[in-house]
Design a protein around this motif. Structure first.
Motif, short mmCIF file in Angstrom:
data_model
loop_
_atom_site.label_atom_id
_atom_site.label_comp_id
_atom_site.label_asym_id
_atom_site.label_seq_id
_atom_site.Cartn_x
_atom_site.Cartn_y
_atom_site.Cartn_z
N GLY A 185 -9.54 -1.38 -2.57
CA GLY A 185 -10.76 -0.66 -2.89
C GLY A 185 -10.95 0.61 -2.11
O GLY A 185 -12.07 1.07 -1.90
N MET A 186 -9.84 1.21 -1.65
CA MET A 186 -9.89 2.45 -0.86
C MET A 186 -8.93 3.46 -1.46
O MET A 186 -7.97 3.09 -2.15
N TRP A 187 -9.16 4.73 -1.12
CA TRP A 187 -8.26 5.80 -1.53
C TRP A 187 -7.07 5.83 -0.57
O TRP A 187 -7.26 5.97 0.64
N LEU A 188 -5.87 5.70 -1.13
CA LEU A 188 -4.65 5.63 -0.33
C LEU A 188 -3.55 6.49 -0.94
O LEU A 188 -3.64 6.91 -2.10
N GLN A 189 -2.49 6.69 -0.18
CA GLN A 189 -1.27 7.31 -0.71
C GLN A 189 -0.58 6.30 -1.63
O GLN A 189 -0.90 5.12 -1.61
N MET A 190 0.38 6.76 -2.40
CA MET A 190 1.13 5.87 -3.29
C MET A 190 2.09 5.04 -2.43
O MET A 190 2.64 5.54 -1.46
N GLY A 191 2.30 3.79 -2.82
CA GLY A 191 3.25 3.00 -2.05
C GLY A 191 3.22 1.54 -2.43
O GLY A 191 2.39 1.10 -3.22
N GLY A 192 4.14 0.80 -1.83
CA GLY A 192 4.19 -0.62 -2.11
C GLY A 192 5.44 -1.28 -1.58
O GLY A 192 6.11 -0.77 -0.68
N HIS A 193 5.75 -2.41 -2.20
CA HIS A 193 6.86 -3.24 -1.75
C HIS A 193 8.21 -2.69 -2.20
O HIS A 193 8.32 -2.09 -3.26
N CYS A 194 9.20 -2.95 -1.38
CA CYS A 194 10.58 -2.60 -1.73
C CYS A 194 11.06 -3.57 -2.81
O CYS A 194 10.60 -4.71 -2.88
N GLU A 195 11.97 -3.08 -3.64
CA GLU A 195 12.53 -3.89 -4.72
C GLU A 195 14.05 -3.91 -4.62
O GLU A 195 14.65 -2.97 -4.08
N PRO A 196 14.68 -4.95 -5.17
CA PRO A 196 16.14 -5.07 -5.07
C PRO A 196 16.90 -3.84 -5.60
O PRO A 196 17.99 -3.54 -5.12
N GLY A 197 16.36 -3.11 -6.55
CA GLY A 197 17.05 -1.93 -7.09
C GLY A 197 16.95 -0.70 -6.23
O GLY A 197 17.61 0.32 -6.51
N ASP A 198 16.16 -0.73 -5.16
CA ASP A 198 16.02 0.44 -4.28
C ASP A 198 17.26 0.55 -3.40
O ASP A 198 17.58 -0.36 -2.64
#
Length: 187
Positions: A72-85
């Motif tokens: 519920g806050m304004w943030l930069q884009m981002g998230g979890h790593c995935e096997p294809g990275d």
């Protein structure tokens, strides 16, 4: 250990932050990776590496933030790593493109190489409201958008909006403000 794990160790080892607090976090992240061969993945509890990127449009003096649905806050884009990275930087760029809808993003290169600009350790309930908190060990990059880039909201955001460098939303937390200040100084 995966190639992504090895790349994260390399990226964090090669990066030299300017502040002692950031260097302490860098060492903590490296210790986490040394102790956890699965330390890149969401399933690693109580903490795991995440990757994010602040999207900037230097020509217009603005940053793109997402209103995160879980936080519920304004943030930069981002998230979890995935096997294809393939790399940690790839994970940050993938997240930035997916969440911003801007295909032409490029990670900022400092002194000729792409590297993190900041680290942020925070608690979040990434597995759901009824699950215990996890620690995100976020590795933050800057993604440069072409002049006049147009965002496209995804299902991962409640809202997506450009903000002038000096006119961030009132509820933007300290970490986001620090990341924006760093990005502004770098571009």
């Amino acid at each position: 250990m995966t190639a992504l794990h090895a790349d994260a160790v390399r990226a964090l080892t090669d990066w030299t932050p300017d502040e002692a607090a950031q260097d302490g976090l860098r060492r903590d992240y490296l210790a986490h990776l040394a102790a956890n061969t699965e330390g890149m993945w969401r399933a690693c509890v109580p903490g795991h590496i995440t990757a994010s990127a602040l999207v900037v449009d230097p020509a217009a003096g603005r940053v793109l933030l997402t209103l995160h649905p879980k936080v519920g806050m304004w943030l930069q884009m981002g998230g979890h790593c995935e096997p294809g990275d393939a790399t940690l930087a790839d994970a940050a760029l993938r997240e930035a493109v997916e969440e911003s809808g801007i295909e032409e993003l490029e990670l900022l290169a400092v002194d000729g190489r792409v590297a993190p600009v900041k680290l942020d350790r925070h608690q979040v309930r990434c597995a759901g409201k009824d699950q215990p908190e996890n620690t995100h060990l976020d590795v933050q990059y800057v993604a440069v958008a072409p002049a006049g880039a147009r965002e496209l909201i995804s299902e991962e955001s409640l809202d997506l909006r450009w903000f002038d460098w000096d006119e961030l939303p009132a509820d933007a937390d300290r970490s986001v403000r620090e990341l924006v200040a760093l990005a502004r100084a770098l571009v």
